[in-house]
Design a protein around this motif. Structure first.
Motif, PDB file in Angstrom:
ATOM      1  N   GLU A 157      21.835 -67.717  25.769  1.00 14.91           N
ATOM      2  CA  GLU A 157      23.119 -68.410  25.234  1.00 14.91           C
ATOM      3  C   GLU A 157      24.260 -67.772  25.245  1.00 14.91           C
ATOM      4  N   GLY A 158      24.286 -66.363  25.809  1.00 11.71           N
ATOM      5  CA  GLY A 158      25.366 -65.737  26.158  1.00 11.71           C
ATOM      6  C   GLY A 158      25.737 -64.752  25.072  1.00 11.71           C
ATOM      7  N   GLN A 159      24.927 -64.594  23.941  1.00 10.40           N
ATOM      8  CA  GLN A 159      25.170 -63.472  22.911  1.00 10.40           C
ATOM      9  C   GLN A 159      25.292 -62.082  23.394  1.00 10.40           C
ATOM     10  N   PRO A 160      26.205 -61.418  23.106  1.00 10.58           N
ATOM     11  CA  PRO A 160      26.266 -59.932  23.632  1.00 10.58           C
ATOM     12  C   PRO A 160      25.155 -59.196  22.984  1.00 10.58           C
ATOM     13  N   GLU A 161      24.688 -57.943  23.616  1.00 10.75           N
ATOM     14  CA  GLU A 161      23.603 -57.232  23.196  1.00 10.75           C
ATOM     15  C   GLU A 161      23.812 -56.734  21.758  1.00 10.75           C
ATOM     16  N   GLU A 162      25.229 -56.213  21.390  1.00 11.34           N
ATOM     17  CA  GLU A 162      25.472 -55.721  20.093  1.00 11.34           C
ATOM     18  C   GLU A 162      25.213 -56.567  19.102  1.00 11.34           C
ATOM     19  N   ARG A 163      25.223 -58.100  19.190  1.00 12.61           N
ATOM     20  CA  ARG A 163      25.043 -58.700  18.174  1.00 12.61           C
ATOM     21  C   ARG A 163      23.624 -58.864  17.747  1.00 12.61           C
ATOM     22  N   ILE A 164      22.634 -58.868  18.698  1.00  9.53           N
ATOM     23  CA  ILE A 164      21.297 -59.033  18.568  1.00  9.53           C
ATOM     24  C   ILE A 164      20.514 -57.914  18.034  1.00  9.53           C
ATOM     25  N   ARG A 165      19.429 -58.181  16.916  1.00  5.11           N
ATOM     26  CA  ARG A 165      18.559 -57.162  16.657  1.00  5.11           C
ATOM     27  C   ARG A 165      17.117 -57.890  16.539  1.00  5.11           C
ATOM     28  N   LEU A 166      16.289 -57.362  17.063  1.00  4.66           N
ATOM     29  CA  LEU A 166      14.982 -57.970  17.054  1.00  4.66           C
ATOM     30  C   LEU A 166      14.561 -57.216  15.728  1.00  4.66           C
ATOM     31  N   SER A 167      13.917 -58.031  14.864  1.00  2.00           N
ATOM     32  CA  SER A 167      13.980 -57.483  13.189  1.00  2.00           C
ATOM     33  C   SER A 167      12.333 -58.090  12.958  1.00  2.00           C
ATOM     34  N   GLY A 168      11.705 -58.812  13.644  1.00  4.32           N
ATOM     35  CA  GLY A 168      10.490 -59.333  12.932  1.00  4.32           C
ATOM     36  C   GLY A 168      10.711 -60.360  11.977  1.00  4.32           C
ATOM     37  N   ASP A 169       9.730 -60.950  11.593  1.00  3.26           N
ATOM     38  CA  ASP A 169       9.892 -62.126  10.838  1.00  3.26           C
ATOM     39  C   ASP A 169       9.651 -61.741   9.339  1.00  3.26           C
ATOM     40  N   VAL A 170      10.629 -61.980   8.296  1.00  3.99           N
ATOM     41  CA  VAL A 170      10.617 -61.613   6.912  1.00  3.99           C
ATOM     42  C   VAL A 170       9.379 -62.455   6.219  1.00  3.99           C
ATOM     43  N   MET A 171       9.154 -63.479   6.769  1.00  6.92           N
ATOM     44  CA  MET A 171       8.056 -64.357   6.327  1.00  6.92           C
ATOM     45  C   MET A 171       6.764 -63.642   6.389  1.00  6.92           C
ATOM     46  N   TYR A 172       6.489 -62.856   7.367  1.00  8.29           N
ATOM     47  CA  TYR A 172       5.190 -62.014   7.534  1.00  8.29           C
ATOM     48  C   TYR A 172       5.290 -61.136   6.652  1.00  8.29           C
ATOM     49  N   ASP A 173       6.628 -60.387   6.269  1.00  8.86           N
ATOM     50  CA  ASP A 173       6.631 -59.419   5.342  1.00  8.86           C
ATOM     51  C   ASP A 173       6.037 -60.139   3.867  1.00  8.86           C
ATOM     52  N   ALA A 174       6.299 -61.282   3.569  1.00  9.40           N
ATOM     53  CA  ALA A 174       6.274 -61.920   2.302  1.00  9.40           C
ATOM     54  C   ALA A 174       4.751 -62.335   2.210  1.00  9.40           C
ATOM     55  N   ALA A 175       4.322 -62.741   3.253  1.00  8.98           N
ATOM     56  CA  ALA A 175       2.888 -63.003   3.447  1.00  8.98           C
ATOM     57  C   ALA A 175       1.936 -61.904   3.227  1.00  8.98           C
ATOM     58  N   LEU A 176       2.322 -60.567   3.654  1.00 14.60           N
ATOM     59  CA  LEU A 176       1.420 -59.544   3.545  1.00 14.60           C
ATOM     60  C   LEU A 176       1.772 -58.967   2.032  1.00 14.60           C
ATOM     61  N   MET A 177       2.693 -58.963   1.506  1.00 12.87           N
ATOM     62  CA  MET A 177       3.137 -58.853  -0.009  1.00 12.87           C
ATOM     63  C   MET A 177       2.500 -59.737  -0.923  1.00 12.87           C
ATOM     64  N   THR A 178       1.886 -60.781  -0.559  1.00  9.94           N
ATOM     65  CA  THR A 178       1.553 -61.818  -1.670  1.00  9.94           C
ATOM     66  C   THR A 178      -0.061 -62.136  -1.326  1.00  9.94           C
ATOM     67  N   ALA A 179      -0.612 -61.860  -0.286  1.00 14.67           N
ATOM     68  CA  ALA A 179      -1.929 -62.200  -0.087  1.00 14.67           C
ATOM     69  C   ALA A 179      -2.910 -61.626  -1.235  1.00 14.67           C
ATOM     70  N   ASP A 180      -2.739 -60.340  -1.578  1.00 14.92           N
ATOM     71  CA  ASP A 180      -3.770 -59.733  -2.688  1.00 14.92           C
ATOM     72  C   ASP A 180      -3.546 -60.466  -4.053  1.00 14.92           C
ATOM     73  N   LEU A 181      -2.290 -60.668  -4.179  1.00 15.12           N
ATOM     74  CA  LEU A 181      -1.833 -61.039  -5.722  1.00 15.12           C
ATOM     75  C   LEU A 181      -2.542 -62.484  -5.729  1.00 15.12           C
ATOM     76  N   ALA A 182      -2.254 -63.321  -4.616  1.00 16.52           N
ATOM     77  CA  ALA A 182      -2.674 -64.682  -4.630  1.00 16.52           C
ATOM     78  C   ALA A 182      -4.147 -64.720  -4.882  1.00 16.52           C
ATOM     79  N   ARG A 183      -4.802 -63.734  -4.161  1.00 13.36           N
ATOM     80  CA  ARG A 183      -6.479 -63.832  -4.595  1.00 13.36           C
ATOM     81  C   ARG A 183      -6.732 -63.432  -5.829  1.00 13.36           C
ATOM     82  N   ARG A 184      -5.939 -62.442  -6.558  1.00 20.57           N
ATOM     83  CA  ARG A 184      -6.172 -61.853  -7.873  1.00 20.57           C
ATOM     84  C   ARG A 184      -5.820 -63.124  -8.943  1.00 20.57           C
ATOM     85  N   GLN A 185      -4.468 -63.336  -8.749  1.00 23.22           N
ATOM     86  CA  GLN A 185      -3.866 -64.120  -9.800  1.00 23.22           C
ATOM     87  C   GLN A 185      -3.928 -65.733  -9.514  1.00 23.22           C
TER      88      GLN A 185
END
Ligand code: UD1
Ligand code: UDP
Length: 366
Positions: A157-185
């Motif tokens: 779409e023509g976005q310049p490189e300095e605007r773009i960062r590959l961060s990964g998906d924050v929902m994956y962070d949330a999933a990892l944080m919550t998996a054990d909690l969900a099993r336990r609680q």
């Protein structure tokens, strides 16, 4: 660095929860603003409690309305708050009306906006979310792409490189944080009398399904048929409850399906992990299915998360077919998909926080 983070709808509380964890101790002064787009306890407050997210500093309480009314109320409220708070940058998430309003209000005040979950496209312009995200991405200063594909889309779409960062998906962070909690609680499996891998979990809320009586009837018909073989749990979004009620099919559905109120995140994760199959039109739930390696039928004609189709985890199952064929697909056993890691390492929040500090941390305050 002073930020204003803007949230308003259920998936944004989950995403902001993951980033807030990474922000702790970073020295960022983050003023959390809730637009009030979602307001029922189990669509909003439950997520703040379960994700340890501090209560919002401001809640605009805009509530429900047409797109124009809802967005206009947000614009007015957000402009006032941004003028008062004078943040160095505004942080927005996803593709809801809250995302769009916060982006427009901020850029017009000359405040740079950073967008978490940039670069996703369904290429379906009848979808309100597609409008929200393409408009937001086009004027944002910093675009956090969750996947390589999203990053490449922004480049196309023509976005310049300095605007773009590959961060990964924050929902994956949330999933990892919550998996054990969900099993336990979570006790939701016991409460609903469900066995591990012994039920189908469904969610429906997308406008194209709730606002089209034919599609909604096919969808509910298919779930009811599937429920003859396997219990079907459907935590009902208020929009979908209202639509079923309008069509006069809520009571019948309630007799055949386990229709429950929307659940909190911890119970939702527990249900997702234990489901034999997930059927959903939700963006977030499609990916959570993959995080817990549960096969998923995407109840849409297309999806932004195509890598999960290509790897064989998810498949499209639009409700425009006959309900019997759909039910058969919902019940079909499927092999696991290919092992892929498109969403990063679960450290998207950290990457986002470090990038924000680098980019805006040393700005002199206006
Ligand atoms: C919104 C987002 C969508 C996102 C979804 C997450 C837009 C255009 N859509 O859709 O991208 O996937 O949130 O869930 O921003 N309602 C209640 N109580 C609530 C919230 C909503 O009763 O707490 C009912 C109201 O009748 C309202 C309807 O649900 O009119 C729709 O809510 P709204 O926020 O407009 O859109 P969603 O369908 O939730
Ligand atoms: N979710 C939840 N309870 C529910 C339904 C969904 O906690 O009853 C969570 C789900 O696990 C995911 C997020 O809400 O993290 C997704 O929100 P939604 O499906 O409303 O929006 P979308 O992702 O489609 O924008």
């Amino acid at each position: 660095l002073k930020l204003c983070s803007v949230v308003g709808a259920r998936p944004q509380f989950v995403k902001a929860g993951a980033v807030a964890k990474a922000m702790a101790g970073s020295g960022i002064d983050d003023v959390l603003i809730h637009t009030g787009q979602h307001y029922d306890f189990n669509m909003s407050e439950v997520f703040f409690r379960e994700l340890d997210l501090a209560p919002p500093a401001h809640n605009l309480g805009v509530g429900s309305g047409s797109h124009a009314v809802q967005t206009a109320r947000m614009l007015e409220g957000l402009e006032l708050l941004f003028e008062r708070e004078r943040p160095d940058a505004v942080l927005v998430y996803g593709d809801t009306n809250s995302t769009l309003a916060a982006t427009l209000a901020a850029v017009k005040l000359g405040i740079p906006v950073a967008h978490v979950e940039a670069g996703l496209r369904s290429f379906n312009r009848t979808m309100p979310e597609e409008i929200n995200r393409t408009v937001a991405d086009s004027v944002c200063d910093l675009l956090f792409a969750p996947t390589v594909e999203a990053m490449e889309q922004l480049r196309r779409e023509g976005q310049p490189e300095e605007r773009i960062r590959l961060s990964g998906d924050v929902m994956y962070d949330a999933a990892l944080m919550t998996a054990d909690l969900a099993r336990r609680q979570s006790s939701i499996l016991d409460r609903l009398g469900l066995a591990e891998k012994g039920f189908l979990l469904a969610t429906i809320h997308r406008a194209e399904n709730t606002d089209d009586p034919r599609r909604l009837r096919v969808l509910i018909g298919a779930l009811e048929l599937a429920a003859e073989a396997l219990p079907v749990v459907l935590p009902l979004h208020p929009r979908t409850r209202a639509a079923l009620d309008r069509l006069g099919i809520l009571q019948k559905a309630a007799r055949r399906l386990k229709l429950i109120e929307p659940v909190g995140f911890i119970d939702m994760v527990r249900l997702e992990m234990a489901a034999r199959t997930i059927a959903t039109d939700s963006g977030g739930v499609q990916k959570e299915a993959f995080f817990y390696r549960v096969p998923c039928c995407v109840l849409r004609n297309e999806t932004e998360w195509r890598e999960l189709l290509e790897a064989g985890w998810n498949r499209l199952l639009p409700p425009d077919d006959d309900p019997r064929a759909m039910a058969a697909e919902l019940l079909a056993e499927r092999p696991a998909g290919r092992d892929i890691t498109p969403y990063g390492k679960g450290d998207a929040g950290r990457i986002i926080v470090e990038t924000l500090l680098d980019r805006y941390g040393r700005r002199s305050r206006a």
